[in-house]
Design an enzyme around this catalytic site. Structure first.
Site, PDB file in Angstrom:
ATOM      1  N   HIS A  37       0.835  -1.207   0.000  1.00  0.00           N
ATOM      2  CA  HIS A  37       0.000   0.000   0.000  1.00  0.00           C
ATOM      3  C   HIS A  37       0.870   1.257   0.000  1.00  0.00           C
ATOM      4  O   HIS A  37       0.525   2.256  -0.639  1.00  0.00           O
ATOM      5  CB  HIS A  37      -0.974   0.042   1.176  1.00  0.00           C
ATOM      6  CG  HIS A  37      -1.833   1.262   1.096  1.00  0.00           C
ATOM      7  ND1 HIS A  37      -2.910   1.346   0.244  1.00  0.00           N
ATOM      8  CD2 HIS A  37      -1.706   2.475   1.670  1.00  0.00           C
ATOM      9  CE1 HIS A  37      -3.416   2.563   0.313  1.00  0.00           C
ATOM     10  NE2 HIS A  37      -2.707   3.268   1.176  1.00  0.00           N
ATOM     11  N   ASP A  91       0.687   4.407  -2.549  1.00  0.00           N
ATOM     12  CA  ASP A  91       0.733   5.830  -2.204  1.00  0.00           C
ATOM     13  C   ASP A  91       1.830   6.545  -2.994  1.00  0.00           C
ATOM     14  O   ASP A  91       1.613   7.638  -3.531  1.00  0.00           O
ATOM     15  CB  ASP A  91       1.016   6.019  -0.710  1.00  0.00           C
ATOM     16  CG  ASP A  91      -0.158   5.678   0.189  1.00  0.00           C
ATOM     17  OD1 ASP A  91      -1.297   5.564  -0.308  1.00  0.00           O
ATOM     18  OD2 ASP A  91       0.075   5.528   1.408  1.00  0.00           O
ATOM     19  N   HIS A 110       3.410  10.848   2.514  1.00  0.00           N
ATOM     20  CA  HIS A 110       2.920  11.667   1.401  1.00  0.00           C
ATOM     21  C   HIS A 110       3.723  12.968   1.325  1.00  0.00           C
ATOM     22  O   HIS A 110       4.019  13.458   0.234  1.00  0.00           O
ATOM     23  CB  HIS A 110       1.431  11.976   1.556  1.00  0.00           C
ATOM     24  CG  HIS A 110       0.545  10.805   1.276  1.00  0.00           C
ATOM     25  ND1 HIS A 110       0.402  10.256   0.025  1.00  0.00           N
ATOM     26  CD2 HIS A 110      -0.246  10.074   2.099  1.00  0.00           C
ATOM     27  CE1 HIS A 110      -0.446   9.239   0.085  1.00  0.00           C
ATOM     28  NE2 HIS A 110      -0.842   9.102   1.331  1.00  0.00           N
TER      29      HIS A 110
END
Length: 149
Positions: free
Chosen positions: A106, A110, A133
């Site tokens: 995952h 991202d 992020h």
């Protein structure tokens, strides 16, 4: 068209980093390291051809103790045990995982999503360790505006 990279580009915060190294084609490597034994240290490398089957189905993950705080602040309005993995003190609350290393997959999802802000993937091997992020988008800024470095 793919844009090439002439030299490595690195962004770092503490022991977390994201870097782009010149390569023949886009490739992505991610490493995570969580103290919880259900997650621990995981690494995964993929290229774009593997994305749809190896990365796209990976769900986000979080910790049970943070769920109510996130819900109260409006950050997981659509979150449920069907679309997110939740880790409790004894392990995963909602197994089975889609992959044994679904959390790191995952994180790759991202990363690729954040890099898509460029509009085109650079001819680079992107390597991240304990990224976020924020670090991903800092790298995007550096790649998009190399003269501003």
């Amino acid at each position: 068209p793919k844009f090439g990279l002439e030299h490595p580009v690195v962004v770092q915060q503490g022991d977390a980093f994201v870097m782009a190294v010149p390569a023949d084609c886009p490739k992505f490597t991610y490493g995570i390291d969580f103290p919880h034994p259900a997650i621990g240290r995981q690494w995964q490398t993929v290229d774009l051809e593997e994305f749809a089957t190896a990365i796209a189905p990976a769900r986000t993950f979080g910790f049970a103790e943070a769920v109510e705080k996130l819900r109260a602040s409006g950050l997981i309005k659509e979150g449920s045990l069907d679309n997110a993995l939740v880790c409790g003190t004894q392990g995963w609350i909602n197994p089975p995982l889609r992959y044994p290393d679904e959390p790191v997959r995952h994180k790759l999802l991202d990363l690729v999503g954040d890099l898509s802000l460029l509009g085109i993937f650079p001819k680079a091997h992107i390597v991240a360790y304990k990224g976020s992020h924020s670090l991903h988008t800092q790298l995007v800024q550096r790649l998009a505006h190399p003269s501003a470095q």
